[in-house]
Design a protein around this motif. Structure first.
Motif, PDB file in Angstrom:
ATOM      1  N   PRO A   2       1.443   9.165  -3.501  1.00 24.21           N
ATOM      2  CA  PRO A   2       1.616   7.925  -2.737  1.00 24.21           C
ATOM      3  C   PRO A   2       2.770   7.064  -3.237  1.00 24.21           C
ATOM      4  O   PRO A   2       3.096   7.036  -4.427  1.00 24.21           O
ATOM      5  N   GLN A   3       3.384   6.374  -2.288  1.00 21.77           N
ATOM      6  CA  GLN A   3       4.281   5.271  -2.619  1.00 21.77           C
ATOM      7  C   GLN A   3       3.412   4.016  -2.683  1.00 21.77           C
ATOM      8  O   GLN A   3       2.534   3.815  -1.827  1.00 21.77           O
ATOM      9  N   VAL A   4       3.632   3.178  -3.678  1.00 27.14           N
ATOM     10  CA  VAL A   4       2.796   1.999  -3.862  1.00 27.14           C
ATOM     11  C   VAL A   4       3.596   0.738  -3.544  1.00 27.14           C
ATOM     12  O   VAL A   4       4.721   0.569  -4.017  1.00 27.14           O
ATOM     13  N   ILE A   5       3.007  -0.122  -2.728  1.00 23.92           N
ATOM     14  CA  ILE A   5       3.601  -1.421  -2.391  1.00 23.92           C
ATOM     15  C   ILE A   5       2.638  -2.491  -2.872  1.00 23.92           C
ATOM     16  O   ILE A   5       1.463  -2.501  -2.476  1.00 23.92           O
ATOM     17  N   GLU A   6       3.105  -3.379  -3.717  1.00 25.98           N
ATOM     18  CA  GLU A   6       2.258  -4.430  -4.278  1.00 25.98           C
ATOM     19  C   GLU A   6       2.525  -5.747  -3.563  1.00 25.98           C
ATOM     20  O   GLU A   6       3.643  -6.269  -3.597  1.00 25.98           O
ATOM     21  N   LEU A   7       1.497  -6.279  -2.920  1.00 28.14           N
ATOM     22  CA  LEU A   7       1.549  -7.596  -2.304  1.00 28.14           C
ATOM     23  C   LEU A   7       0.784  -8.570  -3.206  1.00 28.14           C
ATOM     24  O   LEU A   7       0.046  -8.135  -4.102  1.00 28.14           O
ATOM     25  N   PRO A   8       0.918  -9.859  -2.997  1.00 27.02           N
ATOM     26  CA  PRO A   8       0.243 -10.815  -3.879  1.00 27.02           C
ATOM     27  C   PRO A   8      -1.272 -10.617  -3.978  1.00 27.02           C
ATOM     28  O   PRO A   8      -1.849 -10.794  -5.049  1.00 27.02           O
ATOM     29  N   ASN A   9      -1.918 -10.227  -2.874  1.00 25.10           N
ATOM     30  CA  ASN A   9      -3.376 -10.076  -2.869  1.00 25.10           C
ATOM     31  C   ASN A   9      -3.831  -8.711  -2.355  1.00 25.10           C
ATOM     32  O   ASN A   9      -4.993  -8.543  -2.008  1.00 25.10           O
ATOM     33  N   GLU A  10      -2.906  -7.752  -2.328  1.00 28.53           N
ATOM     34  CA  GLU A  10      -3.236  -6.473  -1.706  1.00 28.53           C
ATOM     35  C   GLU A  10      -2.384  -5.365  -2.311  1.00 28.53           C
ATOM     36  O   GLU A  10      -1.202  -5.558  -2.595  1.00 28.53           O
ATOM     37  N   LEU A  11      -3.007  -4.218  -2.510  1.00 29.50           N
ATOM     38  CA  LEU A  11      -2.326  -3.047  -3.033  1.00 29.50           C
ATOM     39  C   LEU A  11      -2.273  -2.013  -1.911  1.00 29.50           C
ATOM     40  O   LEU A  11      -3.305  -1.609  -1.376  1.00 29.50           O
ATOM     41  N   VAL A  12      -1.053  -1.597  -1.520  1.00 32.90           N
ATOM     42  CA  VAL A  12      -0.859  -0.718  -0.367  1.00 32.90           C
ATOM     43  C   VAL A  12      -0.338   0.635  -0.844  1.00 32.90           C
ATOM     44  O   VAL A  12       0.622   0.703  -1.625  1.00 32.90           O
ATOM     45  N   PHE A  13      -0.964   1.710  -0.349  1.00 32.47           N
ATOM     46  CA  PHE A  13      -0.543   3.063  -0.676  1.00 32.47           C
ATOM     47  C   PHE A  13      -0.046   3.743   0.604  1.00 32.47           C
ATOM     48  O   PHE A  13      -0.755   3.780   1.616  1.00 32.47           O
ATOM     49  N   VAL A  14       1.164   4.276   0.550  1.00 32.93           N
ATOM     50  CA  VAL A  14       1.742   5.028   1.662  1.00 32.93           C
ATOM     51  C   VAL A  14       1.683   6.502   1.271  1.00 32.93           C
ATOM     52  O   VAL A  14       2.310   6.932   0.310  1.00 32.93           O
ATOM     53  N   ILE A  15       0.914   7.269   2.043  1.00 37.48           N
ATOM     54  CA  ILE A  15       0.616   8.654   1.685  1.00 37.48           C
ATOM     55  C   ILE A  15       1.119   9.584   2.779  1.00 37.48           C
ATOM     56  O   ILE A  15       0.718   9.471   3.949  1.00 37.48           O
ATOM     57  N   ASP A  16       1.993  10.512   2.425  1.00 36.02           N
ATOM     58  CA  ASP A  16       2.459  11.542   3.352  1.00 36.02           C
ATOM     59  C   ASP A  16       1.737  12.854   3.021  1.00 36.02           C
ATOM     60  O   ASP A  16       1.678  13.276   1.870  1.00 36.02           O
ATOM     61  N   ARG A  17       1.211  13.480   4.088  1.00 34.84           N
ATOM     62  CA  ARG A  17       0.424  14.706   3.904  1.00 34.84           C
ATOM     63  C   ARG A  17       0.878  15.752   4.918  1.00 34.84           C
ATOM     64  O   ARG A  17       1.496  15.430   5.935  1.00 34.84           O
ATOM     65  N   ASN A  18       0.535  16.982   4.668  1.00 34.73           N
ATOM     66  CA  ASN A  18       0.731  18.061   5.631  1.00 34.73           C
ATOM     67  C   ASN A  18      -0.598  18.283   6.346  1.00 34.73           C
ATOM     68  O   ASN A  18      -1.558  18.785   5.752  1.00 34.73           O
ATOM     69  N   VAL A  19      -0.675  17.860   7.607  1.00 34.25           N
ATOM     70  CA  VAL A  19      -1.923  18.018   8.365  1.00 34.25           C
ATOM     71  C   VAL A  19      -1.614  18.682   9.691  1.00 34.25           C
ATOM     72  O   VAL A  19      -0.498  18.693  10.163  1.00 34.25           O
TER      73      VAL A  19
END
Length: 269
Positions: free
Chosen positions: A252-269
């Motif tokens: 995952p790529q991780v994006i940190e917001l002040p009150n939220e942790l965001v994960f961007v996940i690329d998969r083979n589906v």
């Protein structure tokens, strides 16, 4: 012939639905949760309490107010152009704790999540008011946005609102602990949903992420309590996703917001 168990279930549902907080929750969901509670607790009072507790966990940050959806929809319809509708959307998202926290990051968040090629099909799971962020997603005009939630009044509002935001789409009822909408998408959003599912059944959040039919997942977790306290949630959820990603072979790529942790996940589906 109605059995005593069915009679007790009907009583439980009537009590739960009499509460303003749960009045617009999908009756089929209340029935499922109520049946499970009655299997564990012979007392109707205890089963009602267990049902409300489970529903409260599913609702998450909602505060139980009856939101003025008809007024909101009229405001969107009266807006003369997309810029004005975006301004209305921003004001409406401020009415809910979860989307309110995300407002300062709207301009940059979705381009960072979607990348250079905006998706044509988006699936928003446990959506809440998040579809009102569509004006900041830079989706193509022919894009399709499918949202789902357990609140029937919210879904009715979103079904009318989404076409006003420049895309096709719809909102429907879904009980994510029981089944996943059979939708294939380019990107699926699961924003602050996984913790709510894990409260109901350990492993339910991970099961959801594995089952989604989309090559890119945007998964987020709160990092502070609703009262703004730092109680170690960021460390806990980062560890949760690190372990799950390692098990699934995700990076995952991780994006940190002040009150939220965001994960961007690329998969083979």
């Amino acid at each position: 012939m109605t059995t005593p168990r069915e009679t007790k279930l009907a009583e439980l549902m009537a009590i739960v639905q009499a509460s303003a907080r749960y009045r617009s929750i999908d009756p089929r969901l209340i029935e499922r949760v109520g049946r499970e509670a009655l299997q564990r607790y012979p007392s109707l009072k205890a089963a009602v309490k267990a049902t409300k507790t489970a529903l409260h966990q599913m609702i998450g940050a909602y505060d139980g107010r009856a939101l003025p959806y008809s007024q909101w929809l009229e405001q969107l319809r009266q807006a003369p152009d997309m810029a004005a509708r975006a301004a209305v959307c921003r004001r409406l998202m401020a009415e809910h704790a979860s989307t309110r926290e995300r407002l300062p990051a709207l301009t940059d968040l979705y381009p960072a999540c979607f990348g250079a090629q905006p998706p044509q099909r988006v699936l928003d799971l446990g959506c809440g008011l998040n579809p009102l962020a569509i004006p900041w997603m830079n989706l193509p005009p022919h894009a399709c946005y499918i949202a789902c939630d357990i609140d029937t009044a919210l879904c009715a509002f979103l079904n009318a609102a989404i076409p006003l935001l420049g895309v096709h789409g719809e909102a429907g009822i879904c009980d994510l602990t029981a089944s996943l909408p059979p939708v294939v998408a380019d990107v699926a959003l699961a924003l602050k949903v996984v913790p709510l599912l894990e409260q109901q059944r350990r492993g339910a959040g991970a099961d959801l992420l594995r089952a989604i039919q989309a090559p890119r997942l945007i998964v987020s977790f709160p990092t502070r309590s609703l009262g703004g306290r730092n109680v170690g949630m960021a460390t806990t959820y980062r560890g949760y996703m690190t372990a799950l990603a390692a098990a699934e072979g995700w990076s995952p790529q991780v994006i940190e917001l002040p009150n939220e942790l965001v994960f961007v996940i690329d998969r083979n589906v």
